[in-house]
Design an enzyme around this catalytic site. Sequence first.
Site, PDB file in Angstrom:
ATOM      1  N   SER A  73      30.957  42.009 -12.825  1.00 57.87           N
ATOM      2  CA  SER A  73      31.636  42.856 -13.805  1.00 57.87           C
ATOM      3  C   SER A  73      31.216  44.302 -13.615  1.00 57.87           C
ATOM      4  CB  SER A  73      31.280  42.395 -15.222  1.00 57.87           C
ATOM      5  OG  SER A  73      31.816  43.261 -16.202  1.00 57.87           O
ATOM      6  N   GLU A 118      26.649  43.684 -10.891  1.00 57.34           N
ATOM      7  CA  GLU A 118      27.013  44.655 -11.905  1.00 57.34           C
ATOM      8  C   GLU A 118      27.560  45.927 -11.276  1.00 57.34           C
ATOM      9  OE1 GLU A 118      23.669  43.526 -15.285  1.00 57.34           O
ATOM     10  OE2 GLU A 118      23.304  45.209 -13.934  1.00 57.34           O
ATOM     11  N   CYS A 119      28.736  46.339 -11.694  1.00 52.95           N
ATOM     12  CA  CYS A 119      29.324  47.624 -11.332  1.00 52.95           C
ATOM     13  C   CYS A 119      29.311  47.837  -9.818  1.00 52.95           C
ATOM     14  CB  CYS A 119      28.612  48.759 -12.063  1.00 52.95           C
ATOM     15  SG  CYS A 119      29.604  50.281 -12.154  1.00 52.95           S
ATOM     16  N   GLY A 120      28.371  48.627  -9.287  1.00 54.57           N
ATOM     17  CA  GLY A 120      28.303  48.840  -7.845  1.00 54.57           C
ATOM     18  C   GLY A 120      28.140  47.548  -7.078  1.00 54.57           C
TER      19      GLY A 120
END
Length: 435
Positions: A408, A315-317
Amino acid sequence: MKSRFLIAAPSSNSGKTTLTLGLLRLLHNRSLQVQPFKCGPDYIDTKHHTAAAASQSINLDTFMMSTDHVQSLFHKYDADISIVEGVMGLFDGADRMKGSSAEIAILLNLPVILVINAKAMAYSVAPLLYGFKHFDPAVNIAGVIFNCVNTESHYRFLKEACEDVGVEALGYVPVNENIRIPSRHLGLNIGDEYDYDSIADHISKTVNVERLLEITTSTASIPYTQNTPQTGTLKIAIAKDEAFNFTYYENIEVLKQLGEVTYFSPIHDTILPETDLLYLAGGYPELYVEALSANAEMREKIFNYCNNGGRVIAECGGMMYLGKSITDREGTSYPMAGFLDITTSMEQAKLTLGYRTVTINNNILKGHEFHYSTYKEEGDLVKTGEVQNAKGINVNTPVYQQKNVTASYIHFYWGEHQSNNALDAFLSILNASSK
């Protein structure tokens, strides 16, 4: 007799987080059992809550969660004193009031304590209070605390306005730069140590805490039925260090039902724990790009795990870390794990923010997107699902699926595992099961 209330404000930057942290520490220091909650998807304020109260803060979010789940969480963590910190302005939601602090106050039947920045205001606070009191009769404005008020004479003007409107004044907070918590990006700084005791001491001098607890106390019983935890056999490794720490507490609790959870650090460790499912949570990897890149041994191990079919939620990072490189604000690029053919950059930082609904194989997943980095696809990448914002408008946020890796920018919520099977959907995509 238990005190339960929601701290809200007319707008962001009114001082509700500082007041919340001060109250949490003040009541904790009195040896009271105090339970913090946070409206909305914020995963930074909850860290501060947890530190100030010595009790895990829990997210309550009526967009990502069903109303039954929000009520269940609130009842599950019931305590002597339950303090819910609102998000943005009281009535600000993802779509009108949807997901707002007001919606949660109504749902949980919580009295609202308004925090108003009165630095440049006196009797004119009266129509402001009148509007908030009468806009929605289902919202109970029980009292108000004024921020940035330095003199008793200024406070008298504000009290007169409260008397005329019929809202109880509970005190004020003078300006004190020594208790200000510096901001980073959209949220608060995530440093480990702050002087919560000083905040507690500061507000105790001018805020009538005893009266606050008195007007927010009720005898209503809260029924809660504890579900029998599932016991799985999966081995689950979660990235957790300075760079990766944006997680929802209930997400981790669900993972613990599926098996044994082990934490590791992509910055400091060189060994990836044996695992059936790797969770690369979000965070601020851009602040630690040099250290992450320097740990070539861990980067290689994670690349090999992904490339050999390992199951991953990034996720993200975490997604940024799986890419080829991260470029910092000064334009220096640092190699990352290199599994995904993307590069991310902080050079021209631009805020992307909002709730997301993702439909994958007829499964509905809910989450939140919050980042300043930009991305560039360097090769052909498989994308899955249809992504929409809170108003049902399609957005171009990609959800990548490569081998058994799902990555994502979205921070997904799957804490409502037993009712909406969100995690089941994810694990199904990754060909995983709780066995």
